[in-house]
Design a protein around this motif. Structure first.
Motif, PDB file in Angstrom:
ATOM      1  N   VAL A 248      49.560 -12.451  36.963  1.00 17.15           N
ATOM      2  CA  VAL A 248      48.375 -11.936  36.054  1.00 17.15           C
ATOM      3  C   VAL A 248      48.325 -10.486  36.422  1.00 17.15           C
ATOM      4  N   LEU A 249      48.228  -9.961  37.315  1.00 20.07           N
ATOM      5  CA  LEU A 249      48.152  -8.493  37.680  1.00 20.07           C
ATOM      6  C   LEU A 249      49.265  -7.683  36.771  1.00 20.07           C
ATOM      7  N   ALA A 250      50.363  -8.225  36.565  1.00 19.14           N
ATOM      8  CA  ALA A 250      51.429  -7.883  35.880  1.00 19.14           C
ATOM      9  C   ALA A 250      51.103  -7.840  34.623  1.00 19.14           C
ATOM     10  N   GLU A 251      50.612  -8.933  33.970  1.00 22.42           N
ATOM     11  CA  GLU A 251      50.335  -9.081  32.756  1.00 22.42           C
ATOM     12  C   GLU A 251      49.207  -8.050  32.344  1.00 22.42           C
ATOM     13  N   LYS A 252      48.261  -7.960  33.173  1.00 26.45           N
ATOM     14  CA  LYS A 252      46.941  -6.939  32.733  1.00 26.45           C
ATOM     15  C   LYS A 252      47.544  -5.688  32.767  1.00 26.45           C
TER      16      LYS A 252
END
Length: 255
Positions: A248-252
């Motif tokens: 999720v952090l990578a996507e954000k």
């Protein structure tokens, strides 16, 4: 400065990895993440999970087979930790047959549906409340007790309701007891672990299998080690949560 800090963190993670591998025999990306992001908590985490490994009350292979059981239990099914513990069990000398026997033992956990549900159904409907087992059913009951050393009244209802189902259940349950691939004591340790696991907490079965383990020569200290290993199951939260958090952090970060 940033590069110095990065290098220092990398070296610290490597130190954690070496120490952890020495004590527990494995390492993975989840542990790397914890060691990097929260080294203070990582040390606490390690202390919790490593204690049974340092005590050496149970042998290394048995510890890993118990962990394989916990990860593969239908009440848990933690595939990431399952792979880790299968790999570690094999490194500790476990064979394919031994690991398959663990799966066979653990899969019978599904019958706890009947152990819990059948008494409730009988109470609510009154079915078979006054029924008695016939001679053949009594023979099947005695055969079960002779083999396993215990009985619970819900099995009376299984016999009265469907002998064919009871016999298939009996064969499924007892198949791992027809050989000595795993010792009787280790089989009971596995039953204790999956019954008392945080994801199950089946008190009736836990008591039955502690009693059976004691009859097989288990000590208080050995059973305590099983409980300690099992109590560390809560760390599966990290194995499930950290990969999702990182994703999720990578996507954000890409938005």
């Amino acid at each position: 400065m940033v590069n110095q800090e990065t290098t220092k963190t990398s070296e610290l993670v490597k130190d954690h990895e070496a120490s952890y591998k020495k004590d527990l025999g494995y390492w993975n990306s989840t542990l790397s993440y914890l060691a990097e992001k929260d080294p203070e908590f990582f040390e606490i985490y390690k202390k919790l999970v490593a204690t049974p490994y340092k005590n050496n009350i149970l042998d290394a292979k048995s510890r890993e087979l118990i962990n394989v059981a916990l990860s593969s239990a239908p009440t848990n099914l933690s595939t990431d930790t399952l792979r880790t513990h299968i790999e570690n069990a094999i490194d500790q000398g476990a064979t394919e047959k031994e690991i398959l026997e663990v799966f066979k033992l653990v899969s019978v956990l599904g019958m706890h549906t009947c152990a819990v549900g059948v008494p409730i159904l009988v109470e609510e409907t009154g079915a078979f409340a006054d029924a008695k087992l016939d001679a053949h059913q009594e023979e099947l009951k005695e055969k079960f007790i002779q083999k396993m050393g215990y009985w619970h009244s819900f099995r009376d209802t299984l016999l009265l309701n469907d002998e064919q189902f009871f016999e298939s259940y009996y064969q499924f349950l007892t198949n791992p007891w027809e050989n000595d691939i795993l010792s009787p004591k280790l089989k009971e340790f596995i039953y204790i672990a999956v019954d008392i696991a945080t994801t199950h907490l089946f008190a009736v079965g836990t008591r039955v299998h502690i009693q059976s383990a004691l009859r097989q020569g288990a000590t208080f200290e050995e059973i305590m080690e099983v409980l300690k290993i099992t109590s560390a199951q809560g760390v599966d939260t990290f194995y499930a949560g950290i990969p999702i958090l990182r994703s999720v952090l990578a996507e954000k970060g890409n938005k």
